[in-house]
Write a protein that holds these residues in place. Sequence first.
Motif, PDB file in Angstrom:
ATOM      1  N   MET A 128      31.715   2.450   5.055  1.00 32.71           N
ATOM      2  CA  MET A 128      31.663   2.552   6.525  1.00 32.71           C
ATOM      3  C   MET A 128      31.194   1.223   7.128  1.00 32.71           C
ATOM      4  N   ALA A 129      31.853   0.806   8.183  1.00 34.32           N
ATOM      5  CA  ALA A 129      31.462  -0.456   8.817  1.00 34.32           C
ATOM      6  C   ALA A 129      30.157  -0.282   9.597  1.00 34.32           C
ATOM      7  N   THR A 130      29.431  -1.368   9.760  1.00 31.24           N
ATOM      8  CA  THR A 130      28.185  -1.363  10.529  1.00 31.24           C
ATOM      9  C   THR A 130      28.465  -1.982  11.887  1.00 31.24           C
ATOM     10  N   THR A 131      27.945  -1.387  12.964  1.00 26.01           N
ATOM     11  CA  THR A 131      28.219  -1.950  14.286  1.00 26.01           C
ATOM     12  C   THR A 131      27.219  -3.058  14.636  1.00 26.01           C
ATOM     13  N   ALA A 132      27.637  -3.936  15.535  1.00 27.11           N
ATOM     14  CA  ALA A 132      26.788  -5.074  15.929  1.00 27.11           C
ATOM     15  C   ALA A 132      25.433  -4.624  16.487  1.00 27.11           C
ATOM     16  N   PRO A 133      25.367  -3.579  17.358  1.00 27.07           N
ATOM     17  CA  PRO A 133      24.051  -3.193  17.867  1.00 27.07           C
ATOM     18  C   PRO A 133      23.089  -2.749  16.757  1.00 27.07           C
ATOM     19  N   GLN A 134      23.621  -2.100  15.714  1.00 29.27           N
ATOM     20  CA  GLN A 134      22.744  -1.678  14.611  1.00 29.27           C
ATOM     21  C   GLN A 134      22.204  -2.907  13.865  1.00 29.27           C
ATOM     22  N   LEU A 135      23.080  -3.886  13.628  1.00 29.93           N
ATOM     23  CA  LEU A 135      22.643  -5.094  12.928  1.00 29.93           C
ATOM     24  C   LEU A 135      21.617  -5.863  13.753  1.00 29.93           C
ATOM     25  N   GLU A 136      21.895  -5.968  15.040  1.00 26.40           N
ATOM     26  CA  GLU A 136      20.972  -6.716  15.906  1.00 26.40           C
ATOM     27  C   GLU A 136      19.634  -6.010  16.024  1.00 26.40           C
ATOM     28  N   GLY A 137      19.681  -4.666  16.161  1.00 32.77           N
ATOM     29  CA  GLY A 137      18.440  -3.891  16.254  1.00 32.77           C
ATOM     30  C   GLY A 137      17.618  -4.050  14.986  1.00 32.77           C
ATOM     31  N   ALA A 138      18.290  -3.977  13.844  1.00 42.43           N
ATOM     32  CA  ALA A 138      17.578  -4.100  12.571  1.00 42.43           C
ATOM     33  C   ALA A 138      16.960  -5.499  12.445  1.00 42.43           C
ATOM     34  N   LYS A 139      17.694  -6.494  12.907  1.00 47.97           N
ATOM     35  CA  LYS A 139      17.206  -7.874  12.817  1.00 47.97           C
ATOM     36  C   LYS A 139      15.948  -8.062  13.682  1.00 47.97           C
ATOM     37  N   ASP A 140      15.953  -7.479  14.864  1.00 49.45           N
ATOM     38  CA  ASP A 140      14.775  -7.580  15.736  1.00 49.45           C
ATOM     39  C   ASP A 140      13.563  -6.918  15.090  1.00 49.45           C
TER      40      ASP A 140
END
Length: 282
Positions: free
Chosen positions: A1-13
């Motif tokens: 399953m692909a990961t969406t940009a908001p999830q990646l950005e949220g995790a990074k923060d």
Amino acid sequence: MATTAPQLEGAKDEMAALIKAKSCGPILVRAAWHDSGTYNKDIPSWPQCGGANGSIRFKPEMSHAANAGLCGALALIEPIKTKFPEVSYADLLQMGSALAIEMAGGPKIPIRYGRVDTTGPEECPAEGNLPGAAGPFADGSATPAEHLRKVFYRMGLSDKDIVALSGAHTFGRSYPSRSGFGKESTKYTKDGPGTKGGSSWTQEWLKFDNSYFVEVKAQRDEELLVLPTDAALFEDEGFRQYAEKYAEDQDAFFADYAESHLKLSELGSKFSEGTPCCECCS
Ligand code: HEM
């Protein structure tokens, strides 16, 4: 399953906030490297080839002697995984490592995201793929340099990669209670921050710079750690040219480190399609 940009950005923060609050960058770097470093380029099938696939989170692999203490790193990232479930463990580990290095003053590493996770303990590699720090070596190597080459060549990495990546020891500490190496505490580590004690390779062990090479070369401070595999970087002819260069020139170290770390972060990884690259999509 692909990961969406908001999830990646949220995790990074959240990851950045965690690193800042807990001074836990070094253990995140070590956890990511130990997930990747099981890779065997001669095994064509995934996940049997090992590598950056999140398998370190399962008990059979976490219980390997080389991983002593790393369950703490997984416990730190677990709340981020709960909050951002689309981001794989394999991605979170590599994200934490690269971010910690950048936040500590090191180079920016353009990590790619979308790693597929292994799904069960039966997918863990056998024990014995990560390097030992001192002889006698289980693979029969006569010297630390021979052992480093056996382990890193198996991953498809080069002498330059070995020396550059060893420079990650500019960051963090070694604990007698985990690896058996280092002192209980030194004048540089007795007060933390974060966990107290252990032996560091450098005075400012929460800063990512080239001081590891300067200190290993000089060996002038008994309060700092030099493992036999660290000393080998200046003793072995093939390694020495890089170690000398990095001791002299931090920019050269950073450039080579970023390149080698990127390779390490993708060893054995299977990427899902459609996951945006955080660096260009955010
Ligand atoms: C070259 C072969 C290597 C050997 C023999 C080695 C060995 C060790 C040992 C014995 C420790 C102490 C662990 C403890 O007591 O908790 C350690 C810590 C560490 N290693 Fe390595 N390592 C190697 C390569 C690497 C690489 C390639 C990286 C990352 C790119 C790395 C990153 C770290 C970090 C950041 C720590 C500090 C962890 C902390 O402060 O909790 N090491 N290593």
